[in-house]
Design an enzyme around this catalytic site. Structure first.
Site, short mmCIF file in Angstrom:
data_model
loop_
_atom_site.label_atom_id
_atom_site.label_comp_id
_atom_site.label_asym_id
_atom_site.label_seq_id
_atom_site.Cartn_x
_atom_site.Cartn_y
_atom_site.Cartn_z
N CYS A 196 -3.08 0.42 7.20
CA CYS A 196 -3.11 -0.22 8.53
C CYS A 196 -3.72 0.72 9.55
CB CYS A 196 -1.71 -0.66 8.93
SG CYS A 196 -0.55 0.68 8.97
N ASN A 204 0.80 -1.23 0.00
CA ASN A 204 0.00 0.00 0.00
C ASN A 204 0.84 1.28 0.00
OD1 ASN A 204 0.80 -0.34 2.64
ND2 ASN A 204 -1.17 0.18 3.54
N GLU A 231 5.77 -3.43 11.71
CA GLU A 231 4.48 -2.75 11.74
C GLU A 231 3.49 -3.68 11.07
OE1 GLU A 231 4.05 0.70 9.28
OE2 GLU A 231 1.91 0.72 9.66
O1 G3H Z 1 -0.63 1.08 6.11
C1 G3H Z 1 0.14 1.44 6.99
C2 G3H Z 1 0.70 2.78 7.00
O2 G3H Z 1 1.73 2.90 7.95
C3 G3H Z 1 -0.34 3.84 7.21
O3 G3H Z 1 0.21 5.09 6.97
O4 G3H Z 1 -1.40 6.52 8.20
O5 G3H Z 1 0.16 7.49 6.54
O6 G3H Z 1 -1.74 6.07 5.79
P1 G3H Z 1 -0.75 6.35 6.86
#
Ligand code: G3H
Length: 482
Positions: A284, A155, A250
């Site tokens: 996430c 993503n 993570e």
């Molecule tokens: O999908 C996991 C990422 O760490 C989320 O990052 O909050 O900038 O979309 P974000």
């Protein structure tokens, strides 16, 4: 380098993941990318080890200078990188461009922070510990770990790669990047920017190939000194196999959004829609369950419904809000959660609609704890609402999850918000805003199955170093001060 260029040529062919059936994946970038053999992986890691030795001796200011160059190049290459993200992972066009720019900013900030954090050590004197004279001086410095294996998710194949690459490099490490299957071409383009900036040969290499084929070989490789991984529960398996090396993980999240009866419902609704549906829920940190006080639930649901109705659904090239999810198996998984909720009596606020991998945004009201969607992470544009009769019930639901990434609470009472934040077992709690990782220098961490270690630029730099001490032993003074 050759691989990068051939991949980009391939992108230039104009093929899209949406060809064939309009909303179905029809190509996989790795079908046209070389998959590395184990022998090739060994060679790359050995080269990374050698390159790291001299990189660690390169002055810190020079390392920072190269990172600034790479940051500028990432921004210059914003258009082709964004194009890759649109085609490979169906990221909406504007978000794709934002990812490239955010990545450049992250790299620059990391260069500056590294100069500050790594340019300082500690000086200690022995007589502060009982029984010691002032005869030992201790100097501490931060030294690199060696070869860092970086595994970003589909993503954010660029941004969550540079969030590992830049701290590793400024700290004097080398990088072996294993890009996601979808997103590999964007990641290769990003690596190309680092090569253009002038980083030494072998210092940053990219291992393409499917995780199922080379994943274990890489993560259990004896010459890898640290793993930074972002993704799903594969991370749990990696951490069991990796051995005695530092890990930064993570993993998933089931980020809860608790709405109190005194909340600003317009603000809450706007954040629920942005937090729950941006990039079609494939983050996430997406809002993954709304826990709303019964007294304001009808009003909140109406406001959210009105906003959901305005979301555009379609192609990433058209910058639609909702675009196809990454794979057919993801779409099938999401559908399984929806069907389960339907069978168990959830209220559908919109009609469920799917074409190929494209799923229309769906708000499910009156979800109960016996439904899978109350606990599982859809990673798609489907958001459950659970009505609660007390704040404690909301906190209990949040804490009963095996995840503990982020959460948020909406209330006008800051004292209550802080007490709720204290009670929520998550790495971060946002007060009156949706969960989010950024700004990228903030600490970012998950509890329980959501991860190990803390990210954010400063924490990542520190995590990718170890402490080295040198102790100067002085002769016992043969005189006394008069
Ligand atoms: O999908 C996991 C990422 O760490 C989320 O990052 O909050 O900038 O979309 P974000």
């Amino acid at each position: 380098m050759e691989m990068v260029c051939s991949s980009i040529t391939h992108l230039g062919s104009g093929k899209s993941h949406l060809q064939g059936s309009r909303c179905q994946s029809s190509i996989h970038p790795l079908d046209s990318l070389t998959s590395k053999s184990k022998e090739e992986v060994n060679k790359l890691i050995e080269e990374a080890k050698t390159a790291q030795k001299s990189w660690a001796k390169t002055p810190l200011w020079k390392r920072a200078e190269l990172l600034h160059k790479a940051a500028a190049l990432l921004k210059e290459h914003k258009v082709p990188i964004a194009e890759c993200l649109v085609k490979e992972i169906a990221k909406p066009a504007k978000d794709a461009a934002t990812e490239a720019v955010r990545s450049g900013d992250l790299v620059s900030y990391c260069a500056e922070e590294g100069v500050r954090v790594l340019g300082e050590g500690k000086f200690m004197v022995s007589d502060s510990f009982p029984g010691n004279e002032r005869t030992k001086y201790c100097l501490t410095a931060k030294i690199p770990l060696g070869v860092i294996l970086a595994i970003p998710p589909f993503n954010y194949p660029v941004n969550l790669a540079v969030s590992k690459i830049a701290p590793a490099l400024i700290a004097g490490n080398s990088i072996v990047l294993k890009p996601p299957t979808q997103g590999a071409v964007a990641a290769l383009h990003m690596v190309h920017c680092f090569h253009l900036a002038g980083f030494p040969k072998g210092l940053i290499s990219c291992v393409t190939g499917r995780g199922s084929e080379i994943g274990d070989f890489l993560t259990m490789h004896p010459m890898v000194n640290c793993i930074s991984f972002t993704g799903g529960d594969t991370g749990i398996a990696i951490s069991k196999k990796a051995g005695m090396i530092p890990l930064q993980m993570e993993l998933g999240g089931k980020d809860a959004c608790i709405i109190l009866d005194d909340a600003d419902l317009d603000l809450a609704a706007a954040n629920i829609v942005k937090g729950g549906f941006s990039y079609s829920g494939q983050r996430c940190t997406a809002v993954k369950v709304v826990l709303v006080m019964e007294s304001v639930a009808n009003a909140l649901v109406e406001k959210v419904k009105a906003k959901v109705a305005k979301l555009t659904v379609g192609l990433p090239e058209d910058d639609s809000d909702i675009t196809p999810v990454v794979t057919e198996s993801s779409a099938n998984f999401i559908e399984g959660l929806v069907v389960d909720a339907k069978q168990k009596g959830a209220t559908f606020c919109q009609e469920y609609r799917r074409e190929g991998n494209l799923i229309w945004p769906l708000l499910l009201d009156n979800v109960r704890p016996d439904m899978r969607i109350a606990w599982e992470e859809p990673f798609g544009p489907v958001l459950p609402v659970i009505r609660i009769t007390s704040v404690e019930e909301g906190i209990h639901h949040c804490n009963a999850s095996n995840f503990g990434l982020q959460g948020c609470v909406f209330t006008r009472d800051i004292s209550k918000a802080i007490l709720i934040s204290d009670a929520m077992e998550t790495g971060t709690v946002q007060i009156n805003s949706a969960p989010a990782r950024g700004p990228d220098h903030f600490p970012f961490q998950g509890l329980k199955d959501s991860g190990i270690g803390s990210q954010g630029i400063t924490n990542s730099i520190n995590m990718m170093t170890k402490i080295k001490t040198t102790v100067i032993n002085l002769p016992t003074p043969s005189y006394t001060m008069g």
